[in-house]
Design a protein around this motif. Structure first.
Motif, mmCIF file in Angstrom:
data_model
loop_
_atom_site.group_PDB
_atom_site.id
_atom_site.type_symbol
_atom_site.label_atom_id
_atom_site.label_comp_id
_atom_site.label_asym_id
_atom_site.label_seq_id
_atom_site.Cartn_x
_atom_site.Cartn_y
_atom_site.Cartn_z
ATOM 1 N N ASP A 123 0.840 -1.187 0.000
ATOM 2 C CA ASP A 123 0.000 0.000 0.000
ATOM 3 C C ASP A 123 0.881 1.245 0.000
ATOM 4 O O ASP A 123 1.507 1.583 1.002
ATOM 5 C CB ASP A 123 -0.885 -0.028 1.253
ATOM 6 C CG ASP A 123 -1.942 1.064 1.263
ATOM 7 O OD1 ASP A 123 -1.783 2.052 0.531
ATOM 8 O OD2 ASP A 123 -2.918 0.924 2.026
ATOM 9 N N GLU B 118 0.178 4.270 0.115
ATOM 10 C CA GLU B 118 -0.245 5.328 1.031
ATOM 11 C C GLU B 118 0.230 5.071 2.455
ATOM 12 O O GLU B 118 0.285 5.997 3.268
ATOM 13 C CB GLU B 118 -1.767 5.477 1.002
ATOM 14 C CG GLU B 118 -2.294 6.018 -0.311
ATOM 15 C CD GLU B 118 -3.797 6.242 -0.284
ATOM 16 O OE1 GLU B 118 -4.419 5.982 0.772
ATOM 17 O OE2 GLU B 118 -4.336 6.678 -1.308
ATOM 18 N N ARG B 119 0.566 3.834 2.763
ATOM 19 C CA ARG B 119 0.986 3.493 4.127
ATOM 20 C C ARG B 119 2.395 2.938 4.205
ATOM 21 O O ARG B 119 2.888 2.690 5.305
ATOM 22 C CB ARG B 119 0.001 2.472 4.728
ATOM 23 C CG ARG B 119 -1.418 2.995 4.904
ATOM 24 C CD ARG B 119 -2.280 1.989 5.643
ATOM 25 N NE ARG B 119 -2.519 0.782 4.857
ATOM 26 C CZ ARG B 119 -3.001 -0.354 5.364
ATOM 27 N NH1 ARG B 119 -3.271 -0.447 6.656
ATOM 28 N NH2 ARG B 119 -3.209 -1.400 4.580
ATOM 29 N N ARG C 261 -5.675 -6.653 -2.818
ATOM 30 C CA ARG C 261 -5.478 -6.437 -1.389
ATOM 31 C C ARG C 261 -4.242 -5.562 -1.223
ATOM 32 O O ARG C 261 -3.158 -5.902 -1.703
ATOM 33 C CB ARG C 261 -5.301 -7.771 -0.660
ATOM 34 C CG ARG C 261 -5.158 -7.634 0.854
ATOM 35 C CD ARG C 261 -5.110 -9.031 1.477
ATOM 36 N NE ARG C 261 -4.717 -9.016 2.876
ATOM 37 C CZ ARG C 261 -5.541 -9.165 3.912
ATOM 38 N NH1 ARG C 261 -6.838 -9.318 3.696
ATOM 39 N NH2 ARG C 261 -5.084 -9.165 5.145
ATOM 40 N N LEU C 262 -4.408 -4.433 -0.551
ATOM 41 C CA LEU C 262 -3.339 -3.461 -0.342
ATOM 42 C C LEU C 262 -2.799 -3.658 1.067
ATOM 43 O O LEU C 262 -3.516 -3.494 2.047
ATOM 44 C CB LEU C 262 -3.874 -2.042 -0.527
ATOM 45 C CG LEU C 262 -4.674 -1.810 -1.820
ATOM 46 C CD1 LEU C 262 -5.217 -0.393 -1.863
ATOM 47 C CD2 LEU C 262 -3.820 -2.101 -3.043
ATOM 48 N N ASP C 263 -1.530 -4.013 1.172
ATOM 49 C CA ASP C 263 -1.005 -4.494 2.448
ATOM 50 C C ASP C 263 0.246 -3.725 2.858
ATOM 51 O O ASP C 263 0.859 -3.014 2.061
ATOM 52 C CB ASP C 263 -0.699 -5.994 2.343
ATOM 53 C CG ASP C 263 -0.956 -6.748 3.635
ATOM 54 O OD1 ASP C 263 -0.753 -6.155 4.715
ATOM 55 O OD2 ASP C 263 -1.348 -7.923 3.566
ATOM 56 N N THR C 264 0.621 -3.876 4.106
ATOM 57 C CA THR C 264 1.871 -3.301 4.617
ATOM 58 C C THR C 264 2.779 -4.378 5.196
ATOM 59 O O THR C 264 3.885 -4.075 5.628
ATOM 60 C CB THR C 264 1.581 -2.276 5.728
ATOM 61 O OG1 THR C 264 0.837 -2.911 6.779
ATOM 62 C CG2 THR C 264 0.795 -1.095 5.186
ATOM 63 N N ARG D 56 -8.117 -2.662 1.701
ATOM 64 C CA ARG D 56 -6.970 -2.437 2.585
ATOM 65 C C ARG D 56 -6.911 -3.506 3.665
ATOM 66 O O ARG D 56 -7.895 -3.808 4.339
ATOM 67 C CB ARG D 56 -7.068 -1.068 3.248
ATOM 68 C CG ARG D 56 -6.628 0.046 2.331
ATOM 69 C CD ARG D 56 -6.116 1.254 3.091
ATOM 70 N NE ARG D 56 -5.216 2.002 2.246
ATOM 71 C CZ ARG D 56 -5.615 2.862 1.318
ATOM 72 N NH1 ARG D 56 -6.904 3.054 1.110
ATOM 73 N NH2 ARG D 56 -4.726 3.502 0.576
ATOM 74 N N SER E 260 -4.034 -2.665 9.624
ATOM 75 C CA SER E 260 -2.740 -2.056 9.918
ATOM 76 C C SER E 260 -1.870 -2.961 10.759
ATOM 77 O O SER E 260 -0.641 -2.924 10.658
ATOM 78 C CB SER E 260 -2.947 -0.715 10.635
ATOM 79 O OG SER E 260 -3.624 0.200 9.808
#
Length: 331
Positions: free
Chosen positions: A150, A152-153, A184-187, A323, A326
């Motif tokens: 992601d 953005e993160r 799926r947007l992951d960190t 998303r 977190s």
């Protein structure tokens, strides 16, 4: 310097590169008089801690070592590092050292990862153009089964997005095609690779090869592809803070990391060392490598106007994405 380092007797490392644990053990064996303490946290918290301690005139960590190349360069540019010209400086490739302050220790390819059961060998994309074509012609393979960091993160993801946009003319059509698959947007790289391994995800875009290889070694379902049109190469950047409590121990450790012995220890972990004159148990570098250089060009990624423009366009491309939590420990 060695006797001063021994007298200091301690080394505090602030890092987000816990993969390097065995390298620290090799240093401990060589210098048992120096107690090594490692704090493993994310790149944003690293930057906050470096700034807080220096700005309040407190002793800082002795070495800061991170995969967030642009954040590291920003800290150096803002005066939070001290210069040290290592005796190994002459062996370092162009673009791996900046101002004798920031040292890139590795040269790690960024690759595609996929699940071998969900993506047959004859259709696995071998380039960014292949991936774009496959996303457009076989979307049923990827729908809800693509994962990517992601931007953005994740500062690292934003840095890679910036590089992709500069290198690949169809970078934005590719982002839009990925976003159309409800990705799926992951960190969490651990979570992403775990979902590739168990088949919940079919494809991961822009994964660090050394990290992916550590998963593939124990999960045969995982395949890795180094794109043959181009692939980014990133580095884990280290510097000695200006307020290091044990600067001589930090210089000794940095010298170890840059030495042939230290670079071989890095290579033994499946991480490509930065030096070209080191024999490491790894495959030769694949063609098409595009290194992200350690230097002031990375500061453009942190320019607020440019960052806002990049993220606005990326967010529009990923508007159908989901998303991940977190918390990296969450499913």
């Amino acid at each position: 310097m060695r006797w001063l380092a021994r007298r200091e007797g301690a080394l505090h490392i602030l890092t987000n590169t816990s993969l390097m644990g065995p390298v620290l053990e090799a240093f401990r064996r060589r210098w048992p008089e120096i107690g090594v303490h490692l704090d493993d946290t994310n790149s944003t918290r690293i930057a906050e801690e470096v700034r807080r301690l220096a700005d309040t005139q407190q002793d800082g960590p002795d070495l800061v070592w991170s995969t967030a190349m642009d954040v590291q360069v920003k800290l150096i540019n803002d005066g939070y590092a001290q210069a040290y010209r290592s005796p190994h400086r002459a062996a370092m490739p162009d673009g791996s050292v900046w101002r004798d302050q920031g040292y890139g220790l590795t040269a790690e390819p960024i690759v595609f990862a996929y699940n071998r059961r969900r993506l047959a060998a004859d259709i696995v994309p071998r380039s960014h153009a292949d991936l774009l074509r496959l996303l457009n012609t076989r979307p049923e393979i990827f729908d809800r089964r693509v994962t990517l960091y992601d931007a953005e993160r994740s500062g690292v993801a934003l840095m890679q997005l910036s590089a992709d946009v500069q290198i690949y003319p169809d970078a934005w059509p590719l982002m839009e095609a990925l976003g159309a698959q409800r990705p799926r947007l992951d960190t969490s790289g651990q979570r992403m690779m775990g979902q590739i391994a168990d088949g919940r995800m079919a494809f991961a875009y822009n994964m660090n090869q050394s990290y992916g290889a550590s998963w593939a070694a124990r999960a045969p379902e995982i395949g890795l592809i180094t794109p043959d049109d181009y692939h980014l190469s990133v580095s884990r950047v280290a510097f000695i803070p200006r307020n290091a409590a044990h600067p001589n121990a930090a210089r000794l450790f940095l010298d170890f990391l840059l030495s042939r012995e230290g670079q071989r220890a890095i290579g033994a972990l499946g991480v490509r060392p930065v030096r070209d004159d080191v024999d490491a148990p790894m495959r030769p570098a694949a063609p098409g490598i595009r290194p992200i250089r350690v230097g002031p060009a990375l500061l453009a990624n942190l320019d607020q106007a440019r960052r806002a423009t990049l993220l606005a366009r990326w967010g529009e491309a990923m508007r159908d994405g989901v998303r991940a939590p977190s918390d990296p420990a969450a499913p």
